[in-house]
Design an enzyme around this catalytic site. Sequence first.
Site, mmCIF file in Angstrom:
data_model
loop_
_atom_site.group_PDB
_atom_site.id
_atom_site.type_symbol
_atom_site.label_atom_id
_atom_site.label_comp_id
_atom_site.label_asym_id
_atom_site.label_seq_id
_atom_site.Cartn_x
_atom_site.Cartn_y
_atom_site.Cartn_z
ATOM 1 N N LYS A 28 93.363 22.299 87.090
ATOM 2 C CA LYS A 28 92.663 21.024 87.216
ATOM 3 C C LYS A 28 91.182 21.252 87.522
ATOM 4 C CE LYS A 28 95.020 17.816 89.154
ATOM 5 N NZ LYS A 28 95.540 16.482 89.385
ATOM 6 N N ARG A 98 93.432 16.545 95.814
ATOM 7 C CA ARG A 98 94.577 16.859 94.962
ATOM 8 C C ARG A 98 94.792 18.360 94.893
ATOM 9 N NH1 ARG A 98 94.708 12.284 90.835
ATOM 10 N NH2 ARG A 98 92.711 11.283 91.178
ATOM 11 N N GLY A 107 104.284 16.587 89.427
ATOM 12 C CA GLY A 107 105.049 16.002 90.520
ATOM 13 C C GLY A 107 105.334 16.954 91.667
ATOM 14 N N MET A 109 103.125 18.910 93.521
ATOM 15 C CA MET A 109 102.189 19.002 94.631
ATOM 16 C C MET A 109 101.675 17.601 94.963
ATOM 17 S SD MET A 109 102.405 22.252 94.876
ATOM 18 C CE MET A 109 101.034 23.031 95.640
ATOM 19 N N ARG A 354 94.005 18.351 80.565
ATOM 20 C CA ARG A 354 94.759 19.610 80.546
ATOM 21 C C ARG A 354 95.523 19.663 79.230
ATOM 22 N NH1 ARG A 354 99.147 17.661 85.080
ATOM 23 N NH2 ARG A 354 100.002 15.986 83.854
ATOM 24 N N HIS A 470 107.627 10.553 85.908
ATOM 25 C CA HIS A 470 108.132 11.864 86.313
ATOM 26 C C HIS A 470 109.311 12.296 85.445
ATOM 27 C CE1 HIS A 470 110.607 14.593 88.795
ATOM 28 N NE2 HIS A 470 109.438 15.111 89.092
ATOM 29 N N SER A 779 122.009 51.452 68.773
ATOM 30 C CA SER A 779 121.788 50.053 69.127
ATOM 31 C C SER A 779 121.935 49.950 70.637
ATOM 32 C CB SER A 779 122.815 49.164 68.423
ATOM 33 O OG SER A 779 122.618 47.829 68.823
ATOM 34 N N GLY A 781 122.899 48.614 73.849
ATOM 35 C CA GLY A 781 123.801 47.618 74.429
ATOM 36 C C GLY A 781 123.326 47.359 75.848
ATOM 37 N N THR A 782 122.343 46.491 75.954
ATOM 38 C CA THR A 782 121.683 46.342 77.256
ATOM 39 C C THR A 782 122.512 45.546 78.265
ATOM 40 O OG1 THR A 782 120.431 44.610 76.145
ATOM 41 C CG2 THR A 782 119.295 46.693 76.532
ATOM 42 N N CYS A 846 121.247 44.971 70.851
ATOM 43 C CA CYS A 846 122.245 43.934 70.588
ATOM 44 C C CYS A 846 122.798 43.320 71.859
ATOM 45 C CB CYS A 846 123.369 44.474 69.708
ATOM 46 S SG CYS A 846 124.291 45.805 70.481
ATOM 47 N N TYR A 866 114.711 46.483 65.091
ATOM 48 C CA TYR A 866 115.196 45.102 65.031
ATOM 49 C C TYR A 866 115.740 44.660 66.380
ATOM 50 C CZ TYR A 866 119.974 46.955 64.869
ATOM 51 O OH TYR A 866 121.135 47.591 65.179
HETATM 52 C C1 PEP Z 1 126.255 45.453 75.431
HETATM 53 O O1 PEP Z 1 126.892 46.081 76.268
HETATM 54 O O2 PEP Z 1 125.056 45.168 75.564
HETATM 55 C C2 PEP Z 1 126.910 44.987 74.218
HETATM 56 C C3 PEP Z 1 126.205 44.376 73.282
HETATM 57 O O3 PEP Z 1 128.244 45.141 74.129
HETATM 58 P P1 PEP Z 1 129.268 44.156 74.862
HETATM 59 O O4 PEP Z 1 128.503 42.991 75.385
HETATM 60 O O5 PEP Z 1 130.264 43.765 73.840
HETATM 61 O O6 PEP Z 1 129.825 45.028 75.929
#
Ligand code: PEP
Length: 887
Positions: A28, A98, A107, A109, A354, A470, A779, A781-782, A846, A866
């Site tokens: 602001k 303000r 809304g 502050m 803004r 709001h 890949s 697998g997080t 993935c 990817y």
């Molecule tokens: C992962 O572990 O990130 C994964 C994609 O495999 P899943 O979720 O099927 O264990």
Amino acid sequence: MTSYVFTFGGGVTHADPRAKDKTVVGGKGANLAEMAGIGLPVPPGFTITTEECVRYLAEGGDFSDSLKAEVAEALAHIERSVGKQFGDPADPLLVSVRSGARVSMPGMMDTVLNLGLNDQTVQGLAASSGDARFAWDSYRRFIHMYSDVVLGLDHHLFEDALEIAKEDAGYYADVEMQAEDWQKIVKEYEGIVQDKLGRPFPQDPQEQLWGAIRAVFDSWDSDRAKVYRRLNDIPGDWGTAVNVQAMVFGNMGETSATGVAFTRDPATGEKAYYGEWLINAQGEDVVAGIRTPQYLTKYSRERAGAKPLSMEEAMPEAYAELAAVFELLEQHYREMQDIEFTVERGKLWMLQTRTGKRTAKAALKMAVDMVGEGLIDEKTAILRVDPMALDQLLHPTLDPDAPRDILAKGLPASPGAASGAIVLDADTAQSHAERGEAVILVRVETSPEDIHGMHAAKGILTARGGMTSHAAVVARGMGRPCVSGAAGLSIDMANRTLRIGNRELKEGDIITLDGTTGDVMAGEVRTIEPELVGDFGVLMDWADRHRRMKVRTNAETPADCRTARQFGAEGIGLCRTEHMFFDDKRIAAVRQMILAEDEAGRRAALAKLLPEQRADFHAIFAVMAGLPVTIRLLDPPLHEFLPHSDAEFAELSDMIGIGVDTLKRRAGELYEFNPMLGHRGCRLGITFPEIYEMQARAIFEAACDVAAASGEAPVPEVMIPLVATRRELEILKGVVDRAAQAVFAEKGRTLHYHVGTMIELPRAALMAGEIAEVGEFFSFGTNDLTQTTLGLSRDDSAKFLNAYVEQGIFARDPFVSLDVDGVGQLVSLAAERGRTTRPDIKLGICGEHGGDPASIAFCEKVGLDYVSASPFRVPIARLAAAQAALR
Ligand code: PEP
Ligand code: MG
């Protein structure tokens, strides 16, 4: 010496760039300085920096030594510019105070107007303005606001006292109140303060000012501000600035007015000014939804079929000036602006500008239109649309042909459609949503205390408030459908019922909202899938041109694959084959396979599954038509497939001819204490290679059949899960290769294919160099990599992770947004080591993080080839990948 105060307006220009830097003076403050700088009419004022706020909070509420002097000097600047003295009993300078953080927190502050009034100066204001009614009205507003925001008294005390006074006088509306009536209210308000606090309402303007400054700083750490920050990923250490500005008055009679406006329509994106205004009112009246505001332009008034004159018609001169300001602001910021203005006795004043919040639909249209108008370039357009906001466009709208039982109509405050059970307060909304129920939050009007309920609800319906109330602003920001100001809606909180039109409903009844038209309907109404054409298609094309990473999808049914392709998926990054095993018809064969005593028994069961799997893969290859398809071999713990009840055991026993006792013993043997770290992933393949052999066979048979039928040869990517060692992968690659050779010999056709692995265990990441000697692709697998790196169960941690986020241990849930600092290190290290061994190794992600923009930005940095996301997130990922590449 660092200055903690910057002045603006009244002809000052600062050489110091910090004066317009929103990290220093807040959004602001920066925009006020900017507007004043380009010659717009901005009442003079000053800003106390966010740095001082951070210091103040860290010091437990102590101001810097130099602040008193700096504020005094800045106040003198306002006094000189306006020609009035703060606290002058004859003709007082009044100011507003303000908050203003780096980003707007609607809304969240607090604001105090008319500060500087007391029992003496109110007389001076009455004399100098020649309007005693106005002076006393201003004073009572000030006492009310200040008591609420600074002194911490409940605002109902004041509202109730006013209601009673009006009733006693036989008035219906505030406008009927005369000077003496307001004067009486002031006395009553002062009595309330004395009563509740045991001390009088502060009369010293300096004390008032410092109290308000303190309140703004303190409100940064209020609960509702914290909730908003958490929902919007705003760091807690930014702090807020304080803006102190000379008051201008929209409530000085019929030639005065106040309003809020957008330079384009924030709901549709249409290039038409959009706003609301009120004659003879103060700014808070418009935003708070106390009086129903009028349309700004003739066009929007006529389109809505409304009677009360627009500003364009009622105040043509001030309106023309305002329209010129709109154009100037858009040219200057090259962005749609959300502004607040006041007309004081015919003179226009700008109080705020803004970047305007907008629906996803409007964001797209504006971005595309502005490129067409030459205001911005393609890259800016891509960067301007929040990928997560696309979600709003990807979700269903009401089927126009579905029957509707319309209960009422309100304002189309935030688009999209939603059905759910009525809930009447935010806590109930949250608790029911946590149980998995779809709820619609219905309120007279919403306030910042309702934020958590609005977030939990599928949609929001309010009885009062305009398009900038709001409820409307917050719902649009969250992407929740919202209908506000629904005429004829009344709520009976005591009985938890409501009346809409002439119908009585109760909490728990199902209703449907259409936030695009403002319709409120009884029951559930059928919806249809969105079409991704027009501006959406244009922006996506631009995004595709600017991104480097490919975007694939996680899908295992032909229907999902089709959806994902419509959304632009360029392949499948993860086909989880165990999902195909849960099918009702197949589960018996799966159970027979698992519970078999020996390999022969397993092979007999697998033979039943083979044709089913082949048909699955055939359908997927056909839909994906030559695009890469990564098929992950069976992963889950075996016990997930086991029968549970006695009846299920008996049924299975009948079906496969093995006694119930034997089955139960076998099931007992398979029981695991910690299945997530148990007999799953490639460990299944190591112990029961015939399972993977069957799956590989099904994949290659299907691929050969599709190649024969369509001439388009799929290139299967067979992925081995939960690998920790090179040797595991080597053994299982052998199983897959042998199945491939056998099928190719039988079919008389050889196809290209790849065998690779998931990197989802820390050891795999560390040993990626060695694993890449065998694996042709990785890949990430997080999901599992996060689970195993943090030692946090993905199934159980939701219960306590909120506390971790609230206490700032994690900025976000690490299963939603990748822990870049920790888990991210393993990802980049594995990518690097994998590439050292095999320079052309294909790398993707993935885990769920493949659809999260922040995580996607990290993937770009690491140079993955990817990302793979669930079908509805594919467009989000396409845009996020483009933004990551451009940044
Ligand atoms: C992962 O572990 O990130 C994964 C994609 O495999 P899943 O979720 O099927 O264990
Ligand atoms: Mg996994």
